[in-house]
Write a protein that holds these residues in place. Sequence first.
Motif, PDB file in Angstrom:
ATOM      1  N   CYS A 111       0.540  -0.853   0.256  1.00  0.00           N
ATOM      2  CA  CYS A 111      -0.057   0.107  -0.342  1.00  0.00           C
ATOM      3  C   CYS A 111       0.416   0.612  -0.721  1.00  0.00           C
ATOM      4  N   LYS A 112       2.053   0.874   0.453  1.00  0.00           N
ATOM      5  CA  LYS A 112       2.775   2.537   0.935  1.00  0.00           C
ATOM      6  C   LYS A 112       3.226   2.254  -0.425  1.00  0.00           C
ATOM      7  N   GLN A 113       4.315   1.516  -1.242  1.00  0.00           N
ATOM      8  CA  GLN A 113       4.422   1.747  -2.514  1.00  0.00           C
ATOM      9  C   GLN A 113       3.253   2.381  -3.629  1.00  0.00           C
ATOM     10  N   SER A 114       2.319   1.991  -3.362  1.00  0.00           N
ATOM     11  CA  SER A 114       1.364   2.132  -4.709  1.00  0.00           C
ATOM     12  C   SER A 114       0.283   3.744  -4.505  1.00  0.00           C
ATOM     13  N   LYS A 115       0.672   4.442  -3.252  1.00  0.00           N
ATOM     14  CA  LYS A 115       0.309   5.502  -2.614  1.00  0.00           C
ATOM     15  C   LYS A 115       1.740   6.499  -3.521  1.00  0.00           C
ATOM     16  N   ALA A 116       2.700   6.246  -2.877  1.00  0.00           N
ATOM     17  CA  ALA A 116       3.936   7.341  -2.878  1.00  0.00           C
ATOM     18  C   ALA A 116       4.122   7.021  -4.972  1.00  0.00           C
ATOM     19  N   ARG A 117       3.974   5.996  -5.157  1.00  0.00           N
ATOM     20  CA  ARG A 117       3.894   5.891  -7.437  1.00  0.00           C
ATOM     21  C   ARG A 117       2.870   6.986  -7.665  1.00  0.00           C
ATOM     22  N   LEU A 118       1.516   6.587  -6.723  1.00  0.00           N
ATOM     23  CA  LEU A 118       0.804   7.866  -7.498  1.00  0.00           C
ATOM     24  C   LEU A 118       0.637   9.161  -6.971  1.00  0.00           C
ATOM     25  N   TYR A 119       0.865   9.625  -5.620  1.00  0.00           N
ATOM     26  CA  TYR A 119       1.687  11.062  -5.330  1.00  0.00           C
ATOM     27  C   TYR A 119       2.554  11.359  -5.563  1.00  0.00           C
ATOM     28  N   SER A 120       3.493  10.789  -6.126  1.00  0.00           N
ATOM     29  CA  SER A 120       4.833  10.788  -7.111  1.00  0.00           C
ATOM     30  C   SER A 120       4.478  11.552  -8.826  1.00  0.00           C
ATOM     31  N   ASN A 121       3.078  11.551  -9.540  1.00  0.00           N
ATOM     32  CA  ASN A 121       2.412  11.905 -10.217  1.00  0.00           C
ATOM     33  C   ASN A 121       1.922  13.132 -10.371  1.00  0.00           C
ATOM     34  N   LYS A 122       1.726  13.576  -9.323  1.00  0.00           N
ATOM     35  CA  LYS A 122       0.621  14.752  -8.489  1.00  0.00           C
ATOM     36  C   LYS A 122       0.992  15.930  -8.636  1.00  0.00           C
ATOM     37  N   THR A 123       0.395  16.472  -9.650  1.00  0.00           N
ATOM     38  CA  THR A 123       0.267  18.476  -9.267  1.00  0.00           C
ATOM     39  C   THR A 123      -0.720  18.947  -8.890  1.00  0.00           C
ATOM     40  N   LEU A 124      -2.090  18.471  -8.574  1.00  0.00           N
ATOM     41  CA  LEU A 124      -3.347  19.119  -7.992  1.00  0.00           C
ATOM     42  C   LEU A 124      -2.405  19.257  -6.255  1.00  0.00           C
ATOM     43  N   PRO A 125      -3.087  20.439  -5.678  1.00  0.00           N
ATOM     44  CA  PRO A 125      -2.723  20.787  -4.772  1.00  0.00           C
ATOM     45  C   PRO A 125      -4.233  19.428  -3.768  1.00  0.00           C
ATOM     46  N   PRO A 126      -3.756  19.526  -2.109  1.00  0.00           N
ATOM     47  CA  PRO A 126      -4.409  18.937  -1.849  1.00  0.00           C
ATOM     48  C   PRO A 126      -6.013  19.661  -2.202  1.00  0.00           C
ATOM     49  N   SER A 127      -6.126  20.573  -1.771  1.00  0.00           N
ATOM     50  CA  SER A 127      -7.550  21.040  -1.882  1.00  0.00           C
ATOM     51  C   SER A 127      -7.783  23.264  -2.458  1.00  0.00           C
ATOM     52  N   VAL A 128      -8.406  22.807  -3.083  1.00  0.00           N
ATOM     53  CA  VAL A 128      -8.806  24.290  -3.749  1.00  0.00           C
ATOM     54  C   VAL A 128      -9.608  25.377  -2.795  1.00  0.00           C
ATOM     55  N   PRO A 129     -10.222  26.569  -2.959  1.00  0.00           N
ATOM     56  CA  PRO A 129     -10.514  27.620  -2.212  1.00  0.00           C
ATOM     57  C   PRO A 129     -12.209  27.242  -2.474  1.00  0.00           C
ATOM     58  N   ARG A 130     -13.140  26.885  -1.859  1.00  0.00           N
ATOM     59  CA  ARG A 130     -14.986  26.451  -2.276  1.00  0.00           C
ATOM     60  C   ARG A 130     -15.757  28.352  -2.414  1.00  0.00           C
ATOM     61  N   ASP A 131     -16.178  28.593  -3.998  1.00  0.00           N
ATOM     62  CA  ASP A 131     -17.165  29.156  -3.822  1.00  0.00           C
ATOM     63  C   ASP A 131     -18.224  29.355  -3.216  1.00  0.00           C
TER      64      ASP A 131
END
Length: 602
Positions: free
Chosen positions: A31-51
């Motif tokens: 699980c740790k390795q799978s999660k790391a692979r996905l997050y290493s290819n992530k450019t989105l911030p954790p969240s964005v402001p809501r309107d």
Amino acid sequence: MATADVLSELPITPLITEKHSGIPERYAEQCKQSKARLYSNKTLPPSVPRDGELPVLPPDVDRDTFNKAVAELTELLGAENIELNDKPLVDGWYMEHPNTHDAFHIVQQSELVSSATVYPGSTEDVQKIVRWANKYLIPVFPISMGRNLGYGGAAPRVRGSVIIDLGRRMNKVLKIDGNSASCIVEPGVSYFKLYEEVQKTGLPLWIDPPDVGGGSVLGNCIDRGVGYTPYGDHFANHCGMEVVLPSGEVLRTGMGALPGKNGADNPSWQAFQHAYGPSVDGIFSQSNFGIVTKMGMWLMPETGHQSYMITFPRDEDFEQIIEIIRPLALNRILGNIPQLRNVIQELAVTGKPKSFFYPGNDPMPREVIRSHAKNMPCGDVAWCFYGTVYGPEETRNMQLDIIRREFAKVPGSKFMLPDELPADHYIHSRVRVCSGTPELRELDWLNWKPNGAHLFFAPITPTKGADARVVHEIVTRLHKKWGFDSFPTWCVAGREMHYIANIVYDRADDDEKRRAIALMREMVKEAADEGYGEYRTHLIFMDQVARTYGWGDQALMRFNETIKDALDPNGILAPGRAGIWPKRFRGKGYELLPGDEKSTPP
């Protein structure tokens, strides 16, 4: 960021002993390795402001009424069991997913969102919630665990609905019966959890997991999902439900409708699927007619097994392959629900991004795919067939002899056993899944794109080469038109095949999302025009897909609407699910049909 750097920074995924949706300790490193692979290819911030003012309100409910209703619900269930959806939306990942919206948002992240989430702890709590919803005319949307990713996740179909998260507190394996090889589960029991509980008993029983083991056993079953052992048709292997109706009443289906002696459950409830009179279980699958709070499932007795892979060299081989498959499947020589996968998936399941293989944004050319495949264990091929046979060794060997002989009719085919392939090859994941052990490996192809998300196009065809070709050519042509790599897989159940086309897109790229929607819309229409319909689809395509089943001037939909209006006159339970709208919402602009995605439902 490199995978090793991400590994050192990411918080550890909760264990199943800490959280119902967590990972068993034996899978922690994977699980740790799978999660790391996905997050290493992530450019989105954790969240964005809501309107706008939060939380988003349900239809036709003003804020004062909503606040009053939430206060009453808090009194009924306790403040710790109610959460308002007034915080930033966090997509997370498969094992730590949101229950506020679709983690794989294909429309704007803020479109398909809830107003609040409520956590019942029992069937009685679900009854209270449903009666409360009727009082205030607030739509509710039940989820088991919210991991229906690729089909909408935990998002409600109607914006502002209240999510009923059944998983957090209703997550027990209520019974495992070694004599009848069956169990009873609540909605929050994942395949990981059921596997662990079966192992604790020491009984020689298997579960039937789908590709990834973190989803709800009950939820996958009532959405008619599939696995890969001989018990792979999950709904065909359920036995007995407890259901809360939209009125708040409770019924039990099958033999559970007959009371057992001295108030006990009927002893035949998990042994026979039907009762006397009409069999009603099916109306609670892929529907909005009731909330299933308990369900029986049949388990498979442990047996010998042998997995294998067969490769085929030419793109055009698939018609002959499927013609060979059909008699083998009908005569049960093929022991499980096998997969015929395009070789591009051999690249994708390595977990490497597309950019590792090809620098362009256009669909990867066929010659580039083959140039990489020739350096992999599969070799320079077009198709890979993954199967498993079961039973005593003598039986397995007889089946394998027939399988080898029949597929050898395809020139250039090659038969391989797991011990002939490297330890990190995908076949070893298939061995575990096809012998009742849940896995995570199938997540790795999400790394194909940054911020990887996916949609499934999933029509049914007969197990005939000519029918397969019609759908395959539609899918291939339209993927190329809209600029997506095509990842076709056939899951063969015997007389029919589930064609699974997986659209992988970057959820940070609005243009990719627009094109993915257009691709889905065209595939649904063109396949339906040829007579091939989907067995399951994402929330925003439910109305379109439901209307393709229009024989007899929409006779099936009119029948479903009649049932809906009778059971749910106030239209509070998951309006719009499976394209079924109650009278209160019907024809008032809530449907999403081709071209409607840019507008927000009223």
